[in-house]
Design an enzyme around this catalytic site. Structure first.
Site, short mmCIF file in Angstrom:
data_model
loop_
_atom_site.label_atom_id
_atom_site.label_comp_id
_atom_site.label_asym_id
_atom_site.label_seq_id
_atom_site.Cartn_x
_atom_site.Cartn_y
_atom_site.Cartn_z
N GLY A 9 41.92 94.98 35.66
CA GLY A 9 41.99 94.96 34.20
C GLY A 9 41.80 96.35 33.62
O GLY A 9 40.66 96.75 33.37
N SER A 12 40.24 98.85 27.78
CA SER A 12 39.29 99.92 27.43
C SER A 12 38.02 99.85 28.27
O SER A 12 37.57 100.87 28.81
CB SER A 12 38.95 99.84 25.93
OG SER A 12 38.46 98.56 25.58
N GLY A 14 37.51 98.17 31.19
CA GLY A 14 37.81 98.37 32.60
C GLY A 14 38.02 99.84 32.93
O GLY A 14 37.54 100.35 33.95
N LYS A 107 33.45 88.82 28.90
CA LYS A 107 32.49 88.13 28.04
C LYS A 107 33.16 86.96 27.33
O LYS A 107 33.97 87.18 26.42
CB LYS A 107 31.89 89.11 27.01
CG LYS A 107 31.15 90.28 27.66
CD LYS A 107 30.57 91.23 26.64
CE LYS A 107 29.80 92.36 27.31
NZ LYS A 107 29.17 93.29 26.34
N SER A 140 27.32 97.87 24.78
CA SER A 140 28.15 98.98 25.26
C SER A 140 29.50 98.95 24.58
O SER A 140 30.10 97.89 24.41
CB SER A 140 28.34 98.87 26.78
OG SER A 140 28.76 97.56 27.13
N ALA A 142 33.25 100.82 25.13
CA ALA A 142 34.02 101.65 26.06
C ALA A 142 34.24 103.04 25.48
O ALA A 142 34.18 104.04 26.22
CB ALA A 142 35.36 100.97 26.34
N LYS A 193 27.50 86.35 21.37
CA LYS A 193 27.31 87.41 20.36
C LYS A 193 28.62 87.76 19.68
O LYS A 193 28.64 88.24 18.53
CB LYS A 193 26.65 88.64 20.99
CG LYS A 193 27.35 89.22 22.21
CD LYS A 193 28.41 90.22 21.89
CE LYS A 193 29.10 90.71 23.15
NZ LYS A 193 30.15 91.71 22.87
N ASP A 246 22.94 93.53 22.83
CA ASP A 246 24.39 93.38 22.70
C ASP A 246 24.77 92.87 21.31
O ASP A 246 25.81 93.25 20.76
CB ASP A 246 24.90 92.41 23.78
CG ASP A 246 26.33 92.69 24.20
OD1 ASP A 246 26.96 93.59 23.63
OD2 ASP A 246 26.82 92.02 25.13
N ASN A 258 35.57 92.21 17.50
CA ASN A 258 35.15 90.98 16.82
C ASN A 258 34.67 91.28 15.40
O ASN A 258 34.98 90.55 14.47
CB ASN A 258 34.07 90.28 17.64
CG ASN A 258 34.60 89.79 18.97
OD1 ASN A 258 35.25 88.77 19.06
ND2 ASN A 258 34.37 90.57 20.03
#
Length: 339
Positions: A9, A12, A14, A107, A140, A142, A193, A246, A258
């Site tokens: 994958g 971003s 990955g 996620k 986190s 990316a 989240k 997170d 999101n």
């Protein structure tokens, strides 16, 4: 010790994780289904659609064939969208050799089954073809990891040795990993989240301020914890990196897909317009549906999730939805079991 890792994958996240592994001296292969993207990675050492202005290590090699990407690896890292986890795991099983560790950094919850990603991987990759499964998750972005901003996340596995293996793979002076045994809690926090982040973005889009932001994050954490505990999680996990950590980063940053999706909804865009505008997977949309169904089956009250569901899937006016949730009956805050 130098390890051979396949990253499945090249989005971003990955790409950023592959960069961390390569900079730590590991042998990294990347697999993706877009041939042009793989050619770009190998020729120009960039991934402009996902991480513009970032030059990735030349040692990272992209592969168009999954079999070649995972040949002889010590670990396989899944960073594909949740909806693709099962099908990609099935393909991995056809070609896997040896007993690599299986790591995932996705996620979400699977649609229909409501299963966590590690459960899907356990079903699709037989024990005799792998070592333990480890979840890599936490606050986190990316875009920030790629430029070496300080980041701390969690490696979770029921087997401590496996979590420590992943910790050792990724740890460096800008990327710190903590281990955790609560796989259910870490995966639940990671998935849910995203729902609350849509709500936080919507609140900003509607023009509300910091008070409202604090309210939705705090009460959102209560919902996440209730459902997570009903699923078997340790409640303490939700005050850690993969819980409140997170949640904070996803609800407060323009890097969050999101949050951006919710912000557009708050500004009056419909869901189709929002998803077309994003150009990337917004995991929270599908997760809202799965979480709503799961909460109903477990008899867990999740009013914020239900409100977001009504906007996404039932066409409810977002301003009316915000008013209605504020006018719910009064509740007690500090009793964990309180609905």
């Amino acid at each position: 010790m130098k390890q051979k890792i396949a990253v499945l994958g090249p989005g971003s996240w990955g790409t950023a994780l592959a960069q961390v592994l390569a900079e730590n001296g590991h042998d990294v292969s990347m697999w993706g289904h877009n041939p042009a993207q793989i050619d770009e990675i190998n020729t120009y050492h960039t991934n402009r659609h996902y991480l513009p202005n970032i030059k990735i290590p030349e040692s990272i090699v992209g592969y168009k064939e999954l079999k070649a990407a995972i040949a002889g690896v010590d670990a396989i890292l899944f960073v594909v969208p949740t909806k693709a986890i099962r099908s990609v795991a099935q393909e991995v099983t056809k070609h896997i050799a040896g007993n690599p560790y299986i790591i995932h950094a996705s996620k979400g919850l699977e649609q229909g089954t409501h299963k966590r990603i590690s459960e899907v991987l356990t079903e699709e990759i037989p024990e005799d073809k792998r070592k333990e499964i480890v979840v890599l998750s936490g606050p986190s972005h990316a875009e920030e990891v790629a430029v070496h901003d300080i980041t701390t996340i969690t490696a979770a596995s029921e087997v401590e040795e496996a979590a420590k293996y992943v910790q050792d793979l990724f740890m460096n002076d800008y990327f710190r990993i903590y281990t955790n045994h609560d796989v259910i809690g870490v995966e639940t926090g990671a998935a849910l989240k995203n729902i609350i982040a849509i709500g936080a973005g919507a609140i900003a889009g509607l023009g509300f301020g910091d008070d409202a932001k604090a309210a939705i994050m705090t009460r959102g954490l209560a919902e996440i914890s209730r459902l997570g505990v009903a699923m078997g999680a340790d409640p303490l996990t939700f005050i850690g990196l993969s819980g409140v950590g997170d949640l904070i980063v996803t609800c407060t940053s323009v890097h969050s897909r999101n949050w951006r999706a919710g912000n557009l909804l708050g500004k009056g865009k419909n869901l189709d317009e929002v998803l077309d505008n994003m150009g990337m997977i917004v995991e929270g949309v599908a997760t809202t549906k799965a979480a709503m169904e799961l909460a109903e089956s477990l008899n867990v009250d999740m009013p914020i999730t239900a409100t977001i569901y009504s906007v996404l899937y039932e066409g409810k006016d977002i301003q009316q939805a915000a008013r209605d949730i504020m006018l719910r009956d009064g509740k007690v805050e500090n009793e964990f079991s309180q609905k």
